[in-house]
Design a protein around this motif. Structure first.
Motif, PDB file in Angstrom:
ATOM      1  N   GLN A 272       0.749  -1.437   0.151  1.00  9.62           N
ATOM      2  CA  GLN A 272      -0.053  -0.101   0.308  1.00  9.62           C
ATOM      3  C   GLN A 272       1.060   1.421  -0.115  1.00  9.62           C
ATOM      4  OE1 GLN A 272      -2.968   0.792   2.746  1.00  9.62           O
ATOM      5  NE2 GLN A 272      -3.911  -1.093   2.460  1.00  9.62           N
ATOM      6  N   ASP A 286       3.618   0.363   2.916  1.00  9.83           N
ATOM      7  CA  ASP A 286       3.122  -0.775   3.811  1.00  9.83           C
ATOM      8  C   ASP A 286       2.969  -1.948   3.258  1.00  9.83           C
ATOM      9  OD1 ASP A 286       1.264  -2.203   5.393  1.00  9.83           O
ATOM     10  OD2 ASP A 286       0.304  -0.509   6.146  1.00  9.83           O
ATOM     11  N   SER A 288       2.229  -4.815   5.095  1.00  8.39           N
ATOM     12  CA  SER A 288       1.523  -5.836   5.806  1.00  8.39           C
ATOM     13  C   SER A 288       0.549  -6.678   4.931  1.00  8.39           C
ATOM     14  CB  SER A 288       0.915  -5.106   6.924  1.00  8.39           C
ATOM     15  OG  SER A 288       0.143  -4.182   6.379  1.00  8.39           O
ATOM     16  N   TRP A 292       4.170 -10.168   5.317  1.00  7.93           N
ATOM     17  CA  TRP A 292       5.487  -9.974   5.870  1.00  7.93           C
ATOM     18  C   TRP A 292       5.364  -9.047   6.701  1.00  7.93           C
ATOM     19  CZ3 TRP A 292      10.346 -12.067   3.501  1.00  7.93           C
ATOM     20  CH2 TRP A 292      10.118 -12.707   2.517  1.00  7.93           C
ATOM     21  N   THR A 293       6.384  -9.018   7.687  1.00  7.62           N
ATOM     22  CA  THR A 293       6.782  -7.881   8.476  1.00  7.62           C
ATOM     23  C   THR A 293       7.788  -7.133   7.997  1.00  7.62           C
ATOM     24  OG1 THR A 293       8.737  -9.095   9.598  1.00  7.62           O
ATOM     25  CG2 THR A 293       6.401  -9.369  10.845  1.00  7.62           C
ATOM     26  N   ALA A 294       7.463  -5.936   8.173  1.00  9.91           N
ATOM     27  CA  ALA A 294       8.518  -4.934   7.543  1.00  9.91           C
ATOM     28  C   ALA A 294      10.078  -5.346   7.715  1.00  9.91           C
ATOM     29  CB  ALA A 294       8.519  -3.619   8.129  1.00  9.91           C
ATOM     30  N   ALA A 313       6.365  -1.847  12.275  1.00 10.38           N
ATOM     31  CA  ALA A 313       6.040  -3.280  11.957  1.00 10.38           C
ATOM     32  C   ALA A 313       5.484  -3.798  10.772  1.00 10.38           C
ATOM     33  CB  ALA A 313       5.097  -3.901  12.900  1.00 10.38           C
ATOM     34  N   ARG A 314       4.967  -2.353   9.895  1.00  8.97           N
ATOM     35  CA  ARG A 314       4.407  -2.767   8.529  1.00  8.97           C
ATOM     36  C   ARG A 314       5.128  -1.767   7.461  1.00  8.97           C
ATOM     37  NH1 ARG A 314      -1.644  -2.765  10.451  1.00  8.97           N
ATOM     38  NH2 ARG A 314      -2.178  -2.313   8.348  1.00  8.97           N
ATOM     39  N   GLU A 315       6.050  -0.939   7.722  1.00  6.98           N
ATOM     40  CA  GLU A 315       6.222   0.188   6.799  1.00  6.98           C
ATOM     41  C   GLU A 315       7.704   0.331   6.322  1.00  6.98           C
ATOM     42  OE1 GLU A 315       3.599   3.859   6.064  1.00  6.98           O
ATOM     43  OE2 GLU A 315       4.502   3.813   8.168  1.00  6.98           O
ATOM     44  N   SER A 340       7.910  -9.564  -2.626  1.00  3.17           N
ATOM     45  CA  SER A 340       6.254  -9.380  -2.525  1.00  3.17           C
ATOM     46  C   SER A 340       5.597 -10.616  -3.023  1.00  3.17           C
ATOM     47  CB  SER A 340       5.826  -8.086  -3.171  1.00  3.17           C
ATOM     48  OG  SER A 340       5.445  -8.298  -4.504  1.00  3.17           O
TER      49      SER A 340
END
Ligand code: TLP
Length: 346
Positions: A272, A286, A288, A292-294, A313-315, A340
């Motif tokens: 995102q 992002d 998430s 996957w975790t960042a 955790a996401r970005e 990804s």
């Protein structure tokens, strides 16, 4: 390795290395380094301020500015994700004895209305406001740029209340490239401005703090206290002068690369990002939605030759700069796309 961690990773250009090798130098603690003196005059001229001070880092420039404007026991109003608050080892507390008063703002851009609600007068309970700090461009909000009108209102209203305003303009020249306004115009509403030579402008070391001469003279002593008396610093200032003269004009290339990458990333399932929000050279996306975790995503990128930093955790943050071409960006996109599509580690 394609390094999109930060624009701080840029290496000095061949012209900078040449200028450094041939720089005229003297002892800057005595004010006798002609190249540093030239750089300080040029930085003052470009920002439309009376004087400027060459400091080793942006952190030291902000630290000195906060100390110059405040007294122990005061509050510094800033945005809730500001670099001065989250990334400078609590220097405003350590050196100036102040606490931050964070305000969460859309895109990191504070408005006077938000600031006004947090300004505190002397009272038996609350720490009085000593300073307002704005960040332009705003790093963690994604390289966002203050509209000139917003800055002018903040400056005008703050000064009516007797409050000083400092701009953390680490990426001031990215704001210049994105807005088309001169550095002097952008810095006019604020009392002091710090900008970095060592980020997108490519110098190996150094930042400038510009403002009224009395403050900059006092800042010179604070720089010495902090261990920033740099002696024959002309070798660094020589690169800084080239950074100022030659590099601002090419920053829009970095901005175009950042927008291109964001547009490509937006096509990937599970990622995102809003390309329309990309104004300068910083993109947060992002991951998430991929599962996957960042941190794991960024580690997988690194195994494939691409470095980008996980933020939370996401970005993931990517920052474009002159050591990364469009061809490198294409290769970077292919690596992100590959990761990804992989199954996240369990
Ligand atoms: N930012 C660095 C890290 O510290 C996060 C980066 O990679 O972006 N103000 C702003 C807005 C900054 O982004 C930075 C550096 C600084 C100040 C501090 O500059 P330095 O690293 O020269 O102390």
């Amino acid at each position: 390795m394609i390094d999109l961690r930060s624009d701080t990773v840029t290496k000095p250009t061949a012209a900078m290395r040449h200028a450094m090798a041939h720089a005229e130098v003297g002892d800057d603690v005595y004010g006798e380094d002609p190249t540093v003196n030239r750089l300080e005059r040029r930085a003052a001229e470009l920002t439309g301020k009376e004087a400027a001070l060459f400091v080793p880092s942006g952190t030291m420039g902000n630290t000195i500015a906060i100390k110059l404007h405040t007294q122990h026991g005061q509050e510094v109003i800033c945005e809730s994700r500001a670099h001065v608050l989250d990334w400078e080892l609590a220097m405003m507390a350590w050196f100036a004895g102040c606490v931050g008063r964070p305000i969460a703002a859309v895109d990191g851009i504070l408005t006077w209305e938000q600031i006004r609600a947090q300004v505190k007068p002397l009272s038996p309970h609350a720490a009085p406001t000593g300073l307002i700090a704005v960040e332009n461009t705003h790093n963690v909000a994604g390289g966002t740029v203050y509209p000139l009108e917003t800055l002018r209102e903040i400056g005008y209203e703050a000064h009516r209340l007797g409050l000083p305003v400092h701009m953390d303009g680490a990426r001031l020249f990215n704001a210049v490239a994105a807005s088309g306004h001169s550095a002097a115009k952008i810095a006019a509403p604020v009392d002091t401005v710090m900008f970095c030579l060592s980020k997108g402008l490519g110098a190996p070391v150094g930042s400038m703090l510009a403002g009224p001469r009395v403050l900059i003279d006092a800042g010179r002593l604070l720089r010495k206290r902090l261990g920033g008396g740099m002696r024959q610093a002309g070798v660094l200032a020589a690169a800084g002068l080239l950074a100022l003269e030659e590099m601002p004009a090419r920053l829009s290339e970095d901005h175009a690369n950042a927008r291109w990458l964001a547009t490509q990333l937006a096509t990937l399932d599970g990622i995102q990002v809003d390309p329309a929000r990309v104004r300068t050279n910083i993109v947060f996306f992002d991951v998430s939605g991929t599962g996957w975790t960042a941190a794991a995503f960024s580690a997988a990128l690194k195994e494939r030759g691409l470095i980008m930093s996980a933020f939370g955790a996401r970005e993931i943050r990517l920052v474009t700069h002159y050591d990364v071409s469009r061809v490198d960006c294409e290769a970077a996109f292919a690596i992100v796309q590959e990761v990804s599509r992989l199954r996240p580690p369990v």
